[in-house]
Every structure is written in structure tokens, then in C-alpha cells.
Design an enzyme around this catalytic site. Structure first.
Site, mmCIF file in Angstrom:
data_model
loop_
_atom_site.group_PDB
_atom_site.id
_atom_site.type_symbol
_atom_site.label_atom_id
_atom_site.label_comp_id
_atom_site.label_asym_id
_atom_site.label_seq_id
_atom_site.Cartn_x
_atom_site.Cartn_y
_atom_site.Cartn_z
ATOM 1 N N LYS A 55 29.295 -71.972 39.901
ATOM 2 C CA LYS A 55 27.987 -72.073 40.993
ATOM 3 C C LYS A 55 27.835 -70.510 41.171
ATOM 4 O O LYS A 55 26.885 -69.877 41.207
ATOM 5 C CB LYS A 55 28.501 -72.425 42.275
ATOM 6 C CG LYS A 55 28.270 -74.156 41.957
ATOM 7 C CD LYS A 55 29.018 -74.917 42.987
ATOM 8 C CE LYS A 55 28.686 -76.337 42.977
ATOM 9 N NZ LYS A 55 29.603 -77.234 43.926
ATOM 10 N N GLN A 99 32.737 -77.168 49.349
ATOM 11 C CA GLN A 99 33.011 -77.978 47.991
ATOM 12 C C GLN A 99 33.860 -78.858 48.464
ATOM 13 O O GLN A 99 34.880 -78.880 49.139
ATOM 14 C CB GLN A 99 33.757 -76.928 47.348
ATOM 15 C CG GLN A 99 33.989 -77.311 45.880
ATOM 16 C CD GLN A 99 32.873 -77.837 44.893
ATOM 17 O OE1 GLN A 99 31.965 -76.917 44.769
ATOM 18 N NE2 GLN A 99 33.063 -78.983 44.319
ATOM 19 N N ASP A 122 23.323 -79.423 49.501
ATOM 20 C CA ASP A 122 23.910 -80.299 48.542
ATOM 21 C C ASP A 122 23.030 -82.005 48.951
ATOM 22 O O ASP A 122 23.344 -82.821 48.026
ATOM 23 C CB ASP A 122 25.436 -80.827 49.035
ATOM 24 C CG ASP A 122 26.441 -80.140 47.837
ATOM 25 O OD1 ASP A 122 25.895 -80.231 46.730
ATOM 26 O OD2 ASP A 122 27.372 -79.858 48.215
#
Length: 286
Positions: A55, A99, A122
Site C-alpha cells: 500500500k 490494517q 476501507d
């Protein structure tokens, strides 16, 4: 194996990232603003470390303002929530990503709820889930968003088609079903407990597999000419990366299929960057 059948997620991701880098540069020139993405990683889960590194690399490649905060396994929930609170307030950041999975002592739901829905790249915040289900999506989970881009790029017409999704996670299965529904597909959402699963999947024009079991879907599950999207990331006994779909078998009868690797994976990260850019654009309108 007919190469025209393979959906090249890696090539599409590179094409979209090139376009995104141009959009980011233009935004910076016109407004002086650079979209900012912060990724928070707690602990040292090896898979998470790889994801986060990828990422970070992609964010820098498209010109985002990017930061990774690596916290020790022992970080308390209070400390993590306080950190998220600071990034929520900071206008330099348009996307905040924590995460997953988190260490056992931290309540995942409390953490996801703490992220400002407008910065939740997200798309996991209940507010964003609700917006998606009510037909007014703002932030969409990246994997399903990437799959929709694949359908668009490869000219897959979803209107009136029968689509079956295997897997009901909040990350892939449920949002995927809703996005397909929004394009007027007729959607069946199935999972590991579904009875007579292969009978249902065999009727699908579009089959999206996100069940998390290596080579679970064989050609007996698939209708001739179906479009098959494999979201799985598993390791076989030799440590080789494999999907949820038995590619060699299924690719013989599918009209289009995604490989693992170089299929859905690269698109997931690309859509994350795209959503950060869009969040930045929305913040400028406020």
C-alpha cells in the site's frame, strides 16, 4: 489456455494508477492539496506487513501524501483510539486505514467505529455500509470496487444477469452483492453453509468466489461461458499462492477468469488510492 480469457488485474491496476497519478498531479497544481493516506499497523502479523508495504509503495507511486504508523503489539485500545482521533481532526489526511486483523485485546468494531466515515477508505464503517446498501455509496470496500472496475474494463454486461457470490464477509461478499444489484444483476449470496451450493453456482452467469478455501471451486461448480472472479488468497502445502478456484480446470469453460496472483489483488490497492483521491476532492467542496 486462451489468454483472451484472462482478466489481467495487474495490467488494469497499472493503467488506473497512471491515470490516478495524473489526477493527483492536476489536483495539486489547481488547489495546492495532495490527497493524504495514513495506514496504521498494530503488531507484527507477517501478511499484514506485506500488505502495508504494498500500500505504501502504491501510494507513493501515484503521488499521494502517505504515512505508515507502525505500533507495537502491546499498544492499548485507548492509545489506538486516541491516535485515530488525532488523524480524524487533521485536515492533511483524507484517508485513514487501520490494517486488520488487530491484536486480540483490541475491539475491532470499536476501532472501525472511531474512524471518521468520510475518511474511512476501507468502507467498513457502518455508516458507509449503510450508504452502500441504501444505494448511495460514498466509500466502498476496495476489493468489490476493484472487481466492478474489471467488469467495466472487460465489457461485462451485468444487466439482468444471474450473479452468484460465494462468501458473506463485510469486506467482500456483502458489498459485492450490493454493487452487482445496483447494476441490475439478479444476485444470490451464498456461503460455506449453503446446501447444494454447486447446483446454485452452476446457474450463474457471473460467479464471484471469496470463501477463503484453496481450490474450493472446481469446474463442477461453473456454468459453461460464465465470468469467474477469484478473490481467494491461500497457500497450498508447498507454500504456493493459490486462489479459491481451481484455475486450470475452470479456465477451460469460463468465458473470462481472474488468475491468482495478478488478478483481484492489485486492483484492491489501486481502488484504495482512488478512494483517497475522491475523499480529498469531497473534502475540498466542504
Amino acid at each position: 489456455m486462451d489468454m483472451t480469457k484472462i482478466i489481467d488485474g495487474k495490467a488494469l491496476a497499472e493503467k488506473l494508477q497512471t491515470q490516478l497519478a495524473e489526477k493527483v498531479r492536476k489536483l495539486k497544481d489547481e488547489t495546492g492539496t495532495i490527497p493524504g493516506l495514513v495506514v496504521i499497523l498494530v503488531g507484527n502479523n507477517p501478511a499484514s506487513q506485506i500488505y502495508v508495504r504494498n500500500k505504501e509503495r502504491s501510494a507513493l507511486a501515484v503521488g499521494l501524501h502517505s504515512e505508515v504508523v507502525r505500533l507495537p503489539e502491546t499498544t492499548s485500545q485507548e492509545e489506538l483510539l486516541a491516535l485515530i482521533g488525532r488523524y480524524n481532526q487533521d485536515l492533511a489526511w483524507h484517508g485513514i486505514l487501520v490494517q486488520l486483523p488487530l491484536p486480540k485485546h483490541i475491539d475491532e468494531e470499536a476501532v472501525l467505529l472511531a474512524i471518521d466515515p468520510d475518511k474511512d477508505v476501507d468502507g467498513f464503517h457502518p455508516m458507509n455500509m449503510g450508504r452502500l446498501w441504501s444505494g448511495h455509496p460514498v466509500m466502498i470496500p476496495s476489493t468489490p470496487a476493484g472487481i466492478m472496475e474489471m467488469f467495466h474494463e472487460y465489457g461485462v454486461d451485468l444487466e439482468g444477469k444471474r450473479a452468484v457470490v460465494i462468501g458473506r464477509s463485510n469486506i467482500v461478499g456483502k458489498p459485492m452483492a450490493q454493487l452487482l444489484l445496483a447494476k441490475n444483476a439478479t444476485v444470490t449470496l451464498t456461503h460455506s453453509r449453503t446446501h447444494h451450493l454447486s447446483e446454485i453456482t452452476k446457474k450463474a452467469d457471473i460467479l464471484v468466489v471469496a470463501i477463503g478455501r484453496g481450490h474450493f471451486v472446481t469446474k463442477d461448480f461453473v456454468k459453461e461461458g460464465a465470468v469467474v472472479i477469484d478473490v481467494g488468497m491461500n497457500r497450498d502445502q508447498n507454500g504456493k499462492l493459490i486462489g479459491d478456484v481451481k484455475f486450470d480446470e475452470v479456465s477451460e469453460i469460463a468465458s473470462l477468469i481472474t488468475p491468482v496472483p495478478k488478478g483481484v489483488g492489485p486492483m484492491t490497492i489501486t481502488m484504495l488510492m482512488e478512494q483517497t483521491y475522491r475523499a480529498c476532492k469531497r473534502s475540498l467542496k466542504k
